[in-house]
Design a protein around this motif. Structure first.
Motif, PDB file in Angstrom:
ATOM      1  N   SER A 158      -0.492  10.526 -10.436  1.00  0.00           N
ATOM      2  CA  SER A 158      -0.474   9.339 -11.294  1.00  0.00           C
ATOM      3  C   SER A 158       0.966   8.866 -11.463  1.00  0.00           C
ATOM      4  O   SER A 158       1.916   9.562 -11.083  1.00  0.00           O
ATOM      5  CB  SER A 158      -1.064   9.686 -12.661  1.00  0.00           C
ATOM      6  N   VAL A 159       1.127   7.716 -12.067  1.00  0.00           N
ATOM      7  CA  VAL A 159       2.462   7.189 -12.368  1.00  0.00           C
ATOM      8  C   VAL A 159       3.205   8.174 -13.267  1.00  0.00           C
ATOM      9  O   VAL A 159       4.386   8.458 -13.043  1.00  0.00           O
ATOM     10  CB  VAL A 159       2.370   5.802 -13.049  1.00  0.00           C
ATOM     11  N   THR A 170       0.839  -1.178   0.000  1.00  0.00           N
ATOM     12  CA  THR A 170       0.000   0.000   0.000  1.00  0.00           C
ATOM     13  C   THR A 170       0.881   1.237   0.000  1.00  0.00           C
ATOM     14  O   THR A 170       1.845   1.319   0.757  1.00  0.00           O
ATOM     15  CB  THR A 170      -0.904   0.018   1.247  1.00  0.00           C
ATOM     16  N   LYS A 197       0.862   1.146 -17.281  1.00  0.00           N
ATOM     17  CA  LYS A 197       0.721   0.896 -15.841  1.00  0.00           C
ATOM     18  C   LYS A 197       0.365  -0.571 -15.592  1.00  0.00           C
ATOM     19  O   LYS A 197       0.919  -1.208 -14.687  1.00  0.00           O
ATOM     20  CB  LYS A 197      -0.345   1.812 -15.250  1.00  0.00           C
ATOM     21  N   SER A 198      -0.544  -1.111 -16.389  1.00  0.00           N
ATOM     22  CA  SER A 198      -0.921  -2.533 -16.245  1.00  0.00           C
ATOM     23  C   SER A 198       0.283  -3.440 -16.466  1.00  0.00           C
ATOM     24  O   SER A 198       0.499  -4.393 -15.723  1.00  0.00           O
ATOM     25  CB  SER A 198      -2.027  -2.899 -17.241  1.00  0.00           C
ATOM     26  N   SER A 240      -2.461   3.842 -19.284  1.00  0.00           N
ATOM     27  CA  SER A 240      -3.148   2.787 -18.546  1.00  0.00           C
ATOM     28  C   SER A 240      -2.564   1.415 -18.881  1.00  0.00           C
ATOM     29  O   SER A 240      -2.343   0.581 -17.994  1.00  0.00           O
ATOM     30  CB  SER A 240      -4.646   2.811 -18.862  1.00  0.00           C
ATOM     31  N   SER A 265       6.122  -6.124 -12.120  1.00  0.00           N
ATOM     32  CA  SER A 265       6.614  -6.057 -10.734  1.00  0.00           C
ATOM     33  C   SER A 265       6.231  -7.292  -9.930  1.00  0.00           C
ATOM     34  O   SER A 265       6.852  -7.585  -8.913  1.00  0.00           O
ATOM     35  CB  SER A 265       6.083  -4.792 -10.048  1.00  0.00           C
ATOM     36  N   ASN A 266       5.237  -8.035 -10.388  1.00  0.00           N
ATOM     37  CA  ASN A 266       4.824  -9.263  -9.678  1.00  0.00           C
ATOM     38  C   ASN A 266       5.548 -10.508 -10.192  1.00  0.00           C
ATOM     39  O   ASN A 266       5.309 -11.605  -9.670  1.00  0.00           O
ATOM     40  CB  ASN A 266       3.315  -9.454  -9.819  1.00  0.00           C
ATOM     41  N   LEU A 278       3.488  -2.629 -16.108  1.00  0.00           N
ATOM     42  CA  LEU A 278       4.435  -2.457 -15.001  1.00  0.00           C
ATOM     43  C   LEU A 278       3.958  -3.175 -13.739  1.00  0.00           C
ATOM     44  O   LEU A 278       4.772  -3.747 -12.999  1.00  0.00           O
ATOM     45  CB  LEU A 278       4.679  -0.975 -14.725  1.00  0.00           C
ATOM     46  N   THR A 279       2.662  -3.153 -13.503  1.00  0.00           N
ATOM     47  CA  THR A 279       2.108  -3.879 -12.358  1.00  0.00           C
ATOM     48  C   THR A 279       2.362  -5.372 -12.524  1.00  0.00           C
ATOM     49  O   THR A 279       2.795  -6.059 -11.606  1.00  0.00           O
ATOM     50  CB  THR A 279       0.602  -3.587 -12.200  1.00  0.00           C
ATOM     51  N   TRP A 280       2.063  -5.886 -13.719  1.00  0.00           N
ATOM     52  CA  TRP A 280       2.317  -7.302 -13.994  1.00  0.00           C
ATOM     53  C   TRP A 280       3.787  -7.625 -13.833  1.00  0.00           C
ATOM     54  O   TRP A 280       4.155  -8.589 -13.180  1.00  0.00           O
ATOM     55  CB  TRP A 280       1.860  -7.645 -15.417  1.00  0.00           C
TER      56      TRP A 280
END
Length: 108
Positions: free
Chosen positions: A48-49, A2, A97-98, A94, A104-105, A100-102
């Motif tokens: 935002s990012v 968070t 960002k999706s 968008s 990072s996991n 980068l989120t993927w």
């Protein structure tokens, strides 16, 4: 994980003050609206990012200094990525960002 936007705002303000810059100077460098940086630093607005990336370039640092409080040593690579994001429209950002989120996991 968070994100603590109050802490992010404090880190941005701290870096700006280290460089001896006024909010208006950073807003101009990062192409932000009037008083937007003030709102980010006081955690009234959530950046935002793309805005985090533009602030990192304007303040000659990396986004991780703002997001997690650490500084990456390869500053030029962050600047290159930020410049790639700058001309993107909302749909492209968008998608970025999706991705980068993927990414990072992933355990690479």
């Amino acid at each position: 994980m968070t994100l603590d936007y109050t802490e992010i705002g404090k880190r941005i303000a701290r870096r700006r003050k280290e460089l001896g810059l006024k909010q208006s100077e950073v807003e101009e460098k990062a192409d932000l609206g009037y008083k937007y940086l003030s709102n980010i630093e006081r955690s009234i607005s959530i950046p935002s990012v793309e805005v985090i990336m533009r602030l990192a370039v304007a303040l000659d640092t990396t986004p991780d200094e703002f997001l997690i409080g650490t500084l990456s040593h390869d500053n030029q690579e962050w600047k290159n990525i930020s410049e790639m994001l700058r001309p993107m429209n909302a749909k492209q950002l968008s998608l970025a960002k999706s991705f980068l989120t993927w990414l990072s996991n992933q355990s690479l």
